[in-house]
Write an enzyme that holds these catalytic residues in place. Structure first.
Site, mmCIF file in Angstrom:
data_model
loop_
_atom_site.group_PDB
_atom_site.id
_atom_site.type_symbol
_atom_site.label_atom_id
_atom_site.label_comp_id
_atom_site.label_asym_id
_atom_site.label_seq_id
_atom_site.Cartn_x
_atom_site.Cartn_y
_atom_site.Cartn_z
ATOM 1 N N PHE A 86 39.349 51.508 35.378
ATOM 2 C CA PHE A 86 40.809 51.336 35.289
ATOM 3 C C PHE A 86 41.198 49.867 35.283
ATOM 4 O O PHE A 86 42.283 49.514 34.827
ATOM 5 C CB PHE A 86 41.498 52.063 36.456
ATOM 6 C CG PHE A 86 41.550 51.282 37.739
ATOM 7 C CD1 PHE A 86 40.463 51.229 38.583
ATOM 8 C CD2 PHE A 86 42.691 50.583 38.081
ATOM 9 C CE1 PHE A 86 40.518 50.491 39.761
ATOM 10 C CE2 PHE A 86 42.754 49.837 39.253
ATOM 11 C CZ PHE A 86 41.659 49.789 40.097
ATOM 12 N N LYS A 87 40.327 49.006 35.787
ATOM 13 C CA LYS A 87 40.665 47.589 35.853
ATOM 14 C C LYS A 87 40.846 46.973 34.458
ATOM 15 O O LYS A 87 41.411 45.886 34.345
ATOM 16 C CB LYS A 87 39.609 46.820 36.646
ATOM 17 C CG LYS A 87 39.654 47.147 38.133
ATOM 18 C CD LYS A 87 38.723 46.274 38.938
ATOM 19 C CE LYS A 87 38.879 46.487 40.435
ATOM 20 N NZ LYS A 87 38.209 47.706 40.921
ATOM 21 N N ASP A 88 40.378 47.653 33.417
ATOM 22 C CA ASP A 88 40.606 47.176 32.054
ATOM 23 C C ASP A 88 42.086 46.951 31.780
ATOM 24 O O ASP A 88 42.450 45.985 31.103
ATOM 25 C CB ASP A 88 40.072 48.203 31.033
ATOM 26 C CG ASP A 88 38.554 48.119 30.875
ATOM 27 O OD1 ASP A 88 37.995 47.017 31.023
ATOM 28 O OD2 ASP A 88 37.925 49.161 30.613
ATOM 29 N N ALA A 131 43.297 43.732 33.530
ATOM 30 C CA ALA A 131 42.603 42.546 33.013
ATOM 31 C C ALA A 131 43.058 42.217 31.596
ATOM 32 O O ALA A 131 43.222 41.050 31.235
ATOM 33 C CB ALA A 131 41.092 42.759 33.054
#
Ligand SMILES: *Cc1c(COP(=O)(O)O)cnc(C)c1O
Length: 434
Positions: free
Chosen positions: A106-108, A111
């Protein structure tokens, strides 16, 4: 929109400054001066809007006129250019799959948004920025990918040797170009301590313009609201009533974004903070005391956080009213044994494969629903099972297939520089790079 420093409320900055600096004086987190409200008609009829339009409406008040609308539209559409499906696991529990992005985490989302905003702001500044991050696995991959080939930005990632999975390591080391990976012969804590030392070193800071890309940065934190809206868009078609949302939590950036969206008018029945053995927030909800602790290593290692930095933002949203907060958020702590058992049970009963973080979330949701049987909701699936193959194989005795998108990556050559957990060595590397 202006942002104030939660530690020194007199420090007020715009979106651009908050994005470039990351944090304020005294390491304080920035917080929006206003909580912009969603239009009621928009929120009740999300299905009538495209995902891009929803994402744009979600972000525009936070950015204001600091990025032109057509550029912001482009940025948000690149931020969410992969599917984010809400999948049914059983009668009462769905999973919002946030792991179909380029690094399967999910950090995509955060970022990608942050890298594009930062790059936009640096274009006219004639400034080169070095983004420095320590990672236990997932953050580094998302940051590397999000900033890959971004002009005016170099990324340096520190990761602990032999302590990230094979897929994670390739995501950090195979890109090259403006991404450098430093393989530290030590632990994640060593990496994090080195990064802290770099940020407080005068000589390095006078030679390089450094910034961090962790969830403290508003440009990483705020766009996470988008997928709560996209989830509600799907939920409104599938179910009546408002969902309970259960978020596997470490630094509490993700759940805090959901709560922010709720304060803006997104209908949510209840939030659950699902934690592993690092149970600072579940304890707080019991005792009203926020006591940070030494981190305990667990299978869900992206949530091994002993001092959840974003929690101050949640307290700010609730204006420190403990009873209000407690009536909206529940907390559960799930241990490794229960995590493995949950992966196994859910796979056997529903043919749905969880990884450790999502399994912690599922178990917490199950506990809550047992006490509140008339409710339904979804968990946030924060990573793909292939990123945590050891735990998954231990639970179900099957190997996880690599998704097609990763087959090329895994064949690529690893390019990293090995260093000892030694500040002098790191300093030499950074100064020579410039
Ligand atoms: C980072 C991460 C989390 C925790 O998110 P926070 O915003 O730090 O609470 C949960 N699951 C996975 C897979 C992660 O990478």
């Amino acid at each position: 929109m202006k942002y104030y420093n939660l530690k020194e409320k007199k420090e007020v900055v715009d979106f651009k400054t908050a994005t470039i600096k990351g944090q304020g004086r005294e390491k304080g987190l920035f917080f929006p001066e206003l909580i912009p409200q969603f239009d009621k008609d928009f929120i009740e009829n999300l299905h009538q809007y495209s995902d891009e339009e929803i994402a744009f409406r979600c972000m525009k008040d936070f950015v204001g006129d600091e990025i032109p609308y057509d550029v912001l539209k482009q940025i948000v559409s690149e931020t969410i250019n992969f599917e984010i499906p809400l999948k049914k696991i059983n009668e009462n529990i769905y999973s919002l799959e946030l792991f179909h992005g380029p690094t399967l985490a999910f950090k995509d989302v955060g970022a990608r948004f942050m890298s594009r905003c930062l790059s936009y702001f640096l274009k006219d500044e004639n400034k080169k920025v070095t983004v420095l991050v320590a990672t236990s696995g997932d953050t580094g991959g998302a940051v590397a990918n999000g900033f890959y080939k971004t002009e005016n930005i170099n990324v340096v990632i520190l990761y602990p040797k032999n302590r990230v999975s094979a897929v994670q390591e390739k995501q950090l080391t195979a890109l090259g170009e403006n991404i450098s990976a430093l393989e530290v012969d030590g632990s994640f804590d060593d990496c994090q301590n080195l990064v802290k030392q770099v940020f407080s070193d005068d000589e390095i800071n006078s030679n390089l313009f450094l910034t961090s890309a962790n969830s403290i940065n508003i440009a990483r934190w705020l766009p996470q609201q988008i997928y709560y809206l996209l989830a509600l868009k799907q939920w409104q078609k599938l179910e009546t009533g408002n969902p309970v949302i259960c978020v596997p939590s470490g630094n509490f950036g993700n759940i805090c974004a959901g709560i922010l969206a709720h304060f803006r008018g997104l209908p949510v029945e209840h939030f659950i903070a699902a934690c592993n053995k690092n149970d600072i927030v579940p304890n707080y909800l019991k005792t009203q005391k926020l006591e940070s602790k030494e981190t305990v290593a667990t299978l869900s290692n992206a949530m091994d956080v002993g001092n959840p930095s974003n929690f101050v933002r949640i307290l700010e949203l609730f204006e420190n009213h403990f009873e209000d907060l407690k009536s909206k958020i529940s907390g559960y702590s799930i241990d490794d044994e229960e995590t493995l058992q949950t992966i196994q049970d859910v796979y056997e009963n529903y043919h749905y494969l969880l990884e450790p973080h999502s399994a912690v979330s599922y178990k917490a949701m199950e506990r809550y629903l047992k006490e509140n049987p008339e409710k339904k909701g979804f968990i946030l699936g924060t990573a793909h099972p292939v990123k945590f193959p050891d735990a998954v194989e231990k639970a179900i005795h099957l190997t996880v297939d690599l998704p097609e998108s990763l087959e090329n990556l895994i064949k690529k050559e690893k390019k990293s520089t090995e260093i000892q957990p030694d500040f002098v060595e790191l300093k030499r590397f950074l100064l020579n790079k410039n």
